[in-house]
Design a protein around this motif. Structure first.
Motif, mmCIF file in Angstrom:
data_model
loop_
_atom_site.group_PDB
_atom_site.id
_atom_site.type_symbol
_atom_site.label_atom_id
_atom_site.label_comp_id
_atom_site.label_asym_id
_atom_site.label_seq_id
_atom_site.Cartn_x
_atom_site.Cartn_y
_atom_site.Cartn_z
ATOM 1 N N VAL A 1 33.732 -102.847 63.049
ATOM 2 C CA VAL A 1 33.262 -102.377 64.402
ATOM 3 C C VAL A 1 33.839 -102.407 64.877
ATOM 4 O O VAL A 1 33.811 -103.224 65.847
ATOM 5 C CB VAL A 1 31.643 -102.347 64.471
ATOM 6 N N TYR B 1 32.942 -97.803 67.195
ATOM 7 C CA TYR B 1 33.941 -97.272 66.204
ATOM 8 C C TYR B 1 34.005 -97.894 65.042
ATOM 9 O O TYR B 1 34.122 -99.276 64.645
ATOM 10 C CB TYR B 1 35.211 -97.097 66.939
ATOM 11 N N VAL B 2 33.817 -97.026 64.160
ATOM 12 C CA VAL B 2 33.954 -97.552 62.280
ATOM 13 C C VAL B 2 35.218 -97.794 62.623
ATOM 14 O O VAL B 2 35.944 -96.997 61.828
ATOM 15 C CB VAL B 2 32.832 -97.095 61.677
ATOM 16 N N THR C 1 32.728 -92.342 65.196
ATOM 17 C CA THR C 1 32.282 -92.717 66.193
ATOM 18 C C THR C 1 30.863 -93.266 65.051
ATOM 19 O O THR C 1 31.105 -93.100 64.244
ATOM 20 C CB THR C 1 31.624 -92.426 67.221
ATOM 21 N N ASN C 2 30.016 -93.997 65.777
ATOM 22 C CA ASN C 2 29.053 -94.039 64.541
ATOM 23 C C ASN C 2 28.049 -92.760 64.315
ATOM 24 O O ASN C 2 26.835 -93.039 63.283
ATOM 25 C CB ASN C 2 27.848 -95.862 65.812
ATOM 26 N N ASN D 1 29.707 -90.476 63.438
ATOM 27 C CA ASN D 1 30.848 -89.866 61.779
ATOM 28 C C ASN D 1 31.547 -88.368 62.826
ATOM 29 O O ASN D 1 31.843 -87.668 62.150
ATOM 30 C CB ASN D 1 29.938 -88.936 60.801
ATOM 31 N N ALA E 1 32.743 -94.738 56.838
ATOM 32 C CA ALA E 1 31.861 -95.119 58.108
ATOM 33 C C ALA E 1 30.495 -95.756 57.610
ATOM 34 O O ALA E 1 29.670 -96.843 58.446
ATOM 35 C CB ALA E 1 31.727 -94.213 59.219
ATOM 36 N N PHE F 1 28.958 -99.501 58.748
ATOM 37 C CA PHE F 1 28.293 -99.379 59.550
ATOM 38 C C PHE F 1 26.873 -100.265 59.295
ATOM 39 O O PHE F 1 25.941 -101.268 60.053
ATOM 40 C CB PHE F 1 27.891 -98.775 60.728
ATOM 41 N N ASN F 2 26.968 -99.977 58.328
ATOM 42 C CA ASN F 2 25.314 -99.892 57.773
ATOM 43 C C ASN F 2 25.462 -101.602 57.635
ATOM 44 O O ASN F 2 24.799 -102.436 58.152
ATOM 45 C CB ASN F 2 24.713 -100.077 56.785
ATOM 46 N N PHE G 1 27.472 -103.441 58.711
ATOM 47 C CA PHE G 1 27.082 -104.118 60.696
ATOM 48 C C PHE G 1 25.586 -104.751 61.426
ATOM 49 O O PHE G 1 25.424 -105.305 61.363
ATOM 50 C CB PHE G 1 27.667 -103.632 61.418
#
Length: 167
Positions: A44, A55-56, A70-71, A73, A132, A136-137, A139
């Motif tokens: 991230v 951003y992922v 981006t977070n 999508n 992503a 992100f999950n 993170f």
């Protein structure tokens, strides 16, 4: 059997994972999360223009296919078909600080000459696959552990974390 071989066998049989220290200290403001997992270098990266946006970014091992969004999508506007964006560059730089250039290059399947630029050694293109949500999950789960109150009792969901060296 040498002592080194015996040590390797002991690690294989233990429930403890070796922890590799960071190659160098890194600042977490720009790239708060970086890992080599799931066949990808992923993480991230904070937006330079909007504090609420991250951003992922990810680069696949072996194929070097990359993605950045981006977070929410949305595809990163800095991707240019055959060129990586600044978020991917930041991810690579932080991964080198965290793991060392040799280890990152090896994970990605790149033969890197001493002093060579890792980003230039990658020969991938933009990926149609976007991991992503998964990244992100992961993170967010890591962040949740930072918010837990301090306590001395064991935390069941953290028992898999490395516990130190086995003697």
């Amino acid at each position: 059997m040498s002592n080194e071989d015996a040590d390797d066998l002991a690690w294989e049989r233990s429930a403890v994972v070796r922890v590799t220290p960071s190659a160098k200290a890194r600042k977490l403001a720009k790239v708060p999360f970086v890992e080599m997992a799931g066949g990808r270098l992923q993480g991230v990266v904070s937006s330079g223009s909007d504090i609420a946006r991250v951003y992922v970014s990810s680069i696949a091992a072996e194929t070097h296919a990359y993605s950045c969004s981006t977070n929410n999508n949305r595809r990163c506007g800095g991707l240019g078909g055959s060129s990586m964006c600044k978020h991917l560059d930041a991810l690579l730089k932080e991964a080198v600080l965290q793991y060392g250039a040799e280890r990152v290059a090896s994970y990605l399947g790149v033969e890197l000459e001493p002093g060579a630029d890792l980003a230039r050694a990658l020969d991938g293109a933009e990926s149609g696959e976007n991991p992503a949500a998964t990244v992100f999950n992961r993170f967010l789960r890591h962040l949740a552990y930072l918010e837990m109150p301090a306590r001395t009792a064991p935390v069941p969901e953290m028992q898999w974390f490395p516990a130190g060296a086995v003697g």
